[in-house]
Every structure is written in structure tokens, then in C-alpha cells.
Motif scaffolding. Structure first.
Motif, short mmCIF file in Angstrom:
data_model
loop_
_atom_site.label_atom_id
_atom_site.label_comp_id
_atom_site.label_asym_id
_atom_site.label_seq_id
_atom_site.Cartn_x
_atom_site.Cartn_y
_atom_site.Cartn_z
N HIS A 123 0.84 -1.21 0.00
CA HIS A 123 0.00 0.00 0.00
C HIS A 123 0.87 1.25 0.00
N ARG A 124 1.91 1.25 0.83
CA ARG A 124 2.81 2.41 0.90
C ARG A 124 3.52 2.61 -0.44
N ARG A 126 2.26 1.84 -3.40
CA ARG A 126 1.28 2.41 -4.34
C ARG A 126 1.15 3.91 -4.13
N LEU A 127 1.13 4.32 -2.87
CA LEU A 127 1.02 5.75 -2.59
C LEU A 127 2.25 6.51 -3.05
N TRP A 130 2.01 6.96 -6.74
CA TRP A 130 1.06 8.03 -7.03
C TRP A 130 1.67 9.38 -6.73
N GLU A 131 2.36 9.48 -5.61
CA GLU A 131 3.03 10.73 -5.22
C GLU A 131 4.00 11.18 -6.31
N VAL A 146 2.11 12.29 -0.15
CA VAL A 146 0.91 11.50 0.12
C VAL A 146 1.15 10.64 1.35
N ASN A 148 -0.88 8.04 4.27
CA ASN A 148 -2.06 7.34 4.79
C ASN A 148 -1.62 6.36 5.87
N GLY A 154 -6.01 3.33 -1.22
CA GLY A 154 -4.96 3.80 -2.11
C GLY A 154 -5.37 5.03 -2.89
N PRO A 155 -4.69 5.32 -3.98
CA PRO A 155 -5.01 6.50 -4.81
C PRO A 155 -6.45 6.45 -5.28
N LYS A 248 -4.78 10.97 4.74
CA LYS A 248 -6.06 10.34 5.08
C LYS A 248 -6.44 10.75 6.49
N TRP A 255 -9.90 11.96 2.47
CA TRP A 255 -8.60 12.60 2.33
C TRP A 255 -8.69 14.07 2.73
#
Length: 411
Positions: A123-124, A126-127, A130-131, A146, A148, A154-155, A248, A255
Motif C-alpha cells: 500500500h505504501r 502504491r502511494l 502516485w506521489e 501523500v 495514509n 490507495g489512490p 487520510k 482525504w
């Protein structure tokens, strides 16, 4: 998605991670991924999956970057040089043990805990991906981060980051054909500077802080002006100057956005950006968004209620800014290269000093007393989510801003 280069000789589309894994396992070289003959077999820790301890040593199950999970391997602690990943692993582990009300770290983690730690690591990642995409797309000096630490969301799906308004088919922006010839725009508005030509004074002081009252329009110098980019009447057009974090929230507000730098009072923070649509189209979309509990429609009612900004699927950082009944951001109408008074740019300025780490908010139903209807042409309210002075039916949304002056409902 990415495509393997000609060096790889594999014309197949896949994600960057799968692509790198394929290249390394098959021994391919790829210029786009930076995989060369010299480093194709190099191993780098992507994240840690599991932990066990013997009397002699501590071991971690390692996911190697660019390799499938089938080649994960147990490695002794002394063999690994990834202190940040180890620290993050134990932060996640301690959090999970506290959640389960367990004090000591077991010699071998059970499958439930190790599975959750892997989910958090993925998950980290993926963020972070996205970042990186956000920072590649944005055109402003301020960076985007980003965070969370609340759940595994996620995104957002179906969201595209854009830097400027995007007009729907049939809507055109009228570009200005004239500009000022001032040498000092803060001192010469009466001699033809952009604000003066529009019968208004310059909105900013020498520190770039807004000095006019909410409700009065801002006219900045434009692309046709002879003044340079260092002109003090160019603020909003320079974009976001502060590092901001999309995070988040832990109280069900989805968000949010917080500043990572101190922001002085009356300072430009960001624009509200999205797709420009007609109010008729906004009425249709509004009913759909209401059912989803979303609030992304912002009526542009500076002179008349004709257009609306929809930031639901296309927008910038402002897409994630939450409502507050006691906000620290204030809305202003801004005109730069487009002088169509039906299509102002919506700028958010700080109402007070905002400290590092504080969440940024504005009132989704911000009421502004008209300054002078003859000079400002300002309607009696700014509105978000399609709510305006016109009678539009909207589902009542509970407010969770937590301020002492909370109205209990957004609309």
C-alpha cells in the motif's frame, strides 16, 4: 503502463514493476528502466515481509525490487543495509501488536500479522508511486506528498491531476489581447496597469499578500503585459509555492490536505481547478454526486450563474481540501489572461497564519457580504457542491469539521 524497449525485444505492455521483474529475471537490458548489463543481477530490498528470531540472530523475509515474490528470501539482519525499511517495518509491527494488545515481539510472526505487514508495504508503495506521478504532472514549485497511516485506501480511482481549468466542449475562454506597459505595477495602476484599467486597485502588497477585502476581484498582469515574471502583480499565476501533503483523515472525512510549511496571513495557497461545465450539466451531475456523498461542484457566480467548476474527476490538490465552518482559507475571484467575467479563476488565500502540519480548509458554503455591487459585481455567496442562491435541491450532508462554530450540516 510501460512498454519494453527494443533492447528487450519483448513488445508487451505491462506495469513498470512487472516490467522490471521480467527484465531482471530474464536478464534483459532496458534503457528506460536503467537496467544495464552491469546491474541486471543486482539485488535491492523493496520491502520486508516477515521476521523471525533465533538465539543467535534476527532474520527478515525480503522482497527484492524487480523480482517476483517467488524469489523472496530470508536474510540475517547484519546482511541488510536498509535501516529506513527496517524502522518502518517495526513501526508497522508495533502498531499491529498494540492493536492486538500484545506487548512482546514473538520469535516468529503468525501468518495474519505478516500478511498485514506485506499489505501495508505494498500500500505504501502504491502511494509513493502516485506521489511521484503527481509531482511529475504538477507545474508548481511546491511539492506534493501523500500519507495514509489510517487504513489501506490507495489512490483515488478515475481522478486525473490537472494544473488549469479544462473547458467542456462548447465552452471557450476569451484570451486577452492587451496588457499593461507599466514599469512598476504596484505604483502605476492609474496609468493603465491591469487593475487600474478594470477600475480596481492592485490586490497585493510588496510581500505578495492580498490586501483587498473578500468579494473584490483580483486583476493580475497577463501574458501581454510588458512587465516581467518578477512583477509583484503576478501571484496566483505562479502556482502553489508550499509543500503540501495529501493525507487520510482519521475521523471519516476521507482525504485532506495539510501544509508542510508555515503560511503567513493573506497569502495565496492554491487554486480550485477542475472541468468547466454549464450549470445545467452541473445540476445533472450534482444529483449523482449527492448519492455518492461527494462535493466537488463549485458555481462560478461572479456576475451570473452560468458555469460551474467540477473537480470530481479532474483537479489539483484542492480536490482533497476539506470543509470547515471555521476555515483558514478564503476564496477570491481572479482574472489573468481570460477576462470573461463569467469565468474567474478561484484562488484560495490564507485568512490567518497557518502553522506547519495544520490542515487546510475552506467553507464549502462561504458567505461573503457584497462590498459594492456596482464596482465588485459580486454575488452574495460562493458555493460548492452546486449549492447557490438559486433553489437547487441537495441532500443534507452532516458536517464533521469539529470546530466550535460548526453548523452541524454542510448544506
Amino acid at each position: 503502463m510501460a512498454e519494453i524497449s527494443k533492447d528487450c525485444r519483448v513488445p508487451i505492455k505491462m506495469s513498470w514493476d512487472d516490467l522490471e521483474a521480467l527484465c531482471r529475471t530474464e536478464g534483459f537490458q532496458c534503457k528506460e528502466l536503467g537496467i544495464t548489463k552491469a546491474n541486471v543481477n543486482e539485488y535491492e530490498v523493496e520491502f520486508l515481509c516477515d521476521y523471525k528470531k533465533t538465539k543467535e540472530e534476527e532474520f527478515y523475509l525480503v522482497k527484492w525490487r524487480g523480482f517476483p515474490e517467488s524469489v523472496n528470501s530470508w536474510e540475517p539482519k547484519w546482511h541488510l543495509k536498509c535501516p529506513k525499511l527496517m524502522k518502518q517495518f517495526h513501526v508497522d509491527l508495533d502498531h499491529e501488536l498494540r492493536r492486538q494488545k500484545r506487548r512482546a515481539i514473538p520469535k516468529r510472526l503468525d501468518k495474519e500479522i505478516s500478511s498485514l505487514l506485506v499489505q501495508k508495504a505494498k500500500h505504501r508503495k502504491r502511494l509513493k508511486t502516485w506521489e511521484a506521478q503527481l509531482n511529475l504532472t504538477c507545474n508548481h514549485p511546491g511539492g506534493i506528498f501523500v500519507i495514509n497511516d489510517v487504513d489501506l485506501e490507495g489512490p483515488p480511482k478515475n481522478f486525473t491531476y490537472i494544473n488549469f481549468y479544462k473547458a467542456a466542449p462548447g465552452i471557450d475562454f476569451i484570451e486577452t489581447a492587451v496588457g499593461c506597459k507599466c514599469k512598476n505595477c504596484l505604483e502605476e495602476p492609474v496609468n493603465g496597469c491591469c487593475p487600474g484599467a478594470s477600475l480596481h486597485r492592485v490586490a497585493y502588497n510588496e510581500q505578495g499578500q492580498v490586501r483587498i477585502k473578500p468579494g473584490e476581484p483580483i486583476y493580475e498582469c497577463n501574458s501581454q503585459c510588458l512587465c516581467g515574471t518578477d512583477c509583484l502583480n503576478r501571484v496566483v499565476q505562479k502556482g502553489i509555492q508550499f509543500d503540501l501533503a495529501i493525507f487520510k483523515t482519521d475521523n471519516g472525512r476521507g482525504w485532506g490536505v495539510r501544509t508542510l510549511q508555515h503560511i503567513r496571513k493573506n497569502t495565496f495557497v492554491m487554486e480550485y481547478v477542475g472541468e468547466i461545465i454549464t450549470t445545467d450539466e452541473a445540476e445533472k451531475r450534482g444529483h449523482i454526486y449527492d448519492r455518492e456523498g461527494a462535493t466537488y461542484l463549485f458555481d462560478l457566480d461572479y456576475v451570473e450563474d452560468v458555469y460551474t467548476v467540477d473537480a470530481a474527476h479532474q483537479g489539483n490538490v484542492s480536490h482533497f481540501v476539506n470543509h470547515s465552518c471555521n476555515p483558514n482559507l478564503q476564496v477570491y475571484n481572479v482574472f489573468i489572461d481570460n477576462l470573461d467575467e463569467r469565468l474567474p479563476r478561484i484562488a484560495l488565500f490564507s485568512t490567518r497564519g497557518i502553522r506547519v502540519g495544520e490542515e487546510l480548509t475552506f467553507d464549502y458554503k462561504m458567505q461573503i457580504d457584497p462590498i459594492d455591487t456596482e464596482s465588485s459585481k459580486m454575488d452574495s455567496s460562493f458555493t460548492l457542491a452546486g449549492v447557490s442562491t438559486s433553489p437547487k435541491k441537495r441532500i443534507r450532508v452532516e458536517c464533521r469539521c469539529g470546530s466550535d462554530t460548526c453548523r452541524k450540516y454542510l448544506f
